[in-house]
Design a protein around this motif. Structure first.
Motif, PDB file in Angstrom:
ATOM      1  N   MET A   3       5.079  -2.819   4.671  1.00 13.73           N
ATOM      2  CA  MET A   3       6.158  -3.542   3.996  1.00 13.73           C
ATOM      3  C   MET A   3       7.468  -3.207   4.671  1.00 13.73           C
ATOM      4  O   MET A   3       7.700  -2.053   5.049  1.00 13.73           O
ATOM      5  CB  MET A   3       6.231  -3.183   2.508  1.00 13.73           C
ATOM      6  N   TYR A  38      11.611  -2.719  -5.020  1.00 10.03           N
ATOM      7  CA  TYR A  38      10.515  -3.384  -4.331  1.00 10.03           C
ATOM      8  C   TYR A  38       9.203  -3.080  -5.048  1.00 10.03           C
ATOM      9  O   TYR A  38       9.080  -2.065  -5.743  1.00 10.03           O
ATOM     10  CB  TYR A  38      10.398  -2.902  -2.886  1.00 10.03           C
ATOM     11  N   PHE A  65       5.200  -2.711  -3.881  1.00  8.51           N
ATOM     12  CA  PHE A  65       4.225  -2.653  -2.790  1.00  8.51           C
ATOM     13  C   PHE A  65       2.839  -2.832  -3.407  1.00  8.51           C
ATOM     14  O   PHE A  65       2.414  -2.049  -4.251  1.00  8.51           O
ATOM     15  CB  PHE A  65       4.314  -1.313  -2.069  1.00  8.51           C
ATOM     16  N   GLU A 112      -1.301  -3.466  -2.554  1.00  3.32           N
ATOM     17  CA  GLU A 112      -2.271  -3.282  -1.476  1.00  3.32           C
ATOM     18  C   GLU A 112      -3.687  -3.459  -2.011  1.00  3.32           C
ATOM     19  O   GLU A 112      -4.062  -2.868  -3.033  1.00  3.32           O
ATOM     20  CB  GLU A 112      -2.103  -1.878  -0.881  1.00  3.32           C
TER      21      GLU A 112
END
Length: 243
Positions: free
Chosen positions: A191, A199, A201, A203
């Protein structure tokens, strides 16, 4: 009143029939979340409120009892709806793992002895990322439980069972002064953090088969120690969980 606990870490706390007897239930729940990994809780709930038509269990409100209004007991204070009880747990760093109600689950109210409904739940603390096994690269928790990382940091995460795919969700913040940052995970995800701000993230971790996965994270830069803070500081992580 406010209190302290005799040690820092506990595996399980029992908070049974206490929450509605407290003037400040937020203080209890938030304090215990900082010391216990799990808790079993119970308290009284209400689906109807005096003077209000219809049911209110889905509205995040609570009823403040008049002294002696319930069972002639002036130690009773707050009766929550299901929605407000769930919201209070969320705001005090708890995640509900299991949940049930007993008693009058149709027309419970906060003042009648024969309209008593109780919730019992198992909750897991989210304070300071207590839901995962942190490895190296983390600084001590601050504020509501967020942590600074170093440039490299890691955690062991347990994948759930019964779903086709497991996903990691990490909520983080890039502070002022760090600059443009590249975040890379050992599972292959990357990222770009283009500037200060919040933010998420996300996955993919493969099949949700119950295994424990060691994850390593690397930043291409971090704030070096200085005169005001000698720690290496990368990003601030608020939550890290697998679903």
């Amino acid at each position: 009143s406010q209190f302290s606990l005799p040690r820092k870490d506990f595996g399980l706390a029992l908070i049974l029939g206490a929450i509605y007897h407290l003037k400040n239930p937020f203080y209890l729940l938030e304090t215990v979340s900082r010391h216990a990994r799990h808790a079993i809780m119970s308290t009284r709930l209400a689906r109807r409120m005096p003077g209000v038509s219809g049911t209110v269990q889905d509205i995040s409100i609570a009823y403040l009892l008049v002294a002696d209004e319930l069972n002639d007991d002036d130690s009773n204070f707050w009766i929550f709806t299901e929605a407000s009880f769930r919201q209070m747990l969320k705001r005090t760093n708890w995640h509900i793992r299991d949940y049930m109600t007993i008693g009058d689950t149709i027309a419970s109210d906060p003042v009648s002895l024969d309209r008593d409904e109780r919730v019992f739940c198992l909750a897991e603390s989210r304070y300071a990322l207590a839901n995962v096994a942190l490895l190296d690269g983390w600084h001590e928790p601050e504020g509501s439980g967020w942590r600074w990382t170093k440039r490299e940091f890691g955690a062991d995460v347990r994948l759930p069972i019964g779903r086709s795919q497991a996903k990691l969700h990490m909520k983080l913040y890039l502070p002022e002064g760090v600059g443009h940052v590249e975040l890379a995970a050992s599972t292959g995800g990357t990222m770009t953090l283009a500037g200060p701000g919040y933010y998420s993230f996300i996955e993919d971790l493969g099949p949700a088969d119950g295994r424990t996965l060691t994850m390593r994270f690397t930043l291409d830069r971090a704030l070096p120690g200085d005169a005001t803070d000698n720690r290496e500081r990368g990003i601030i992580v608020y939550t890290l969980e697998v679903a």
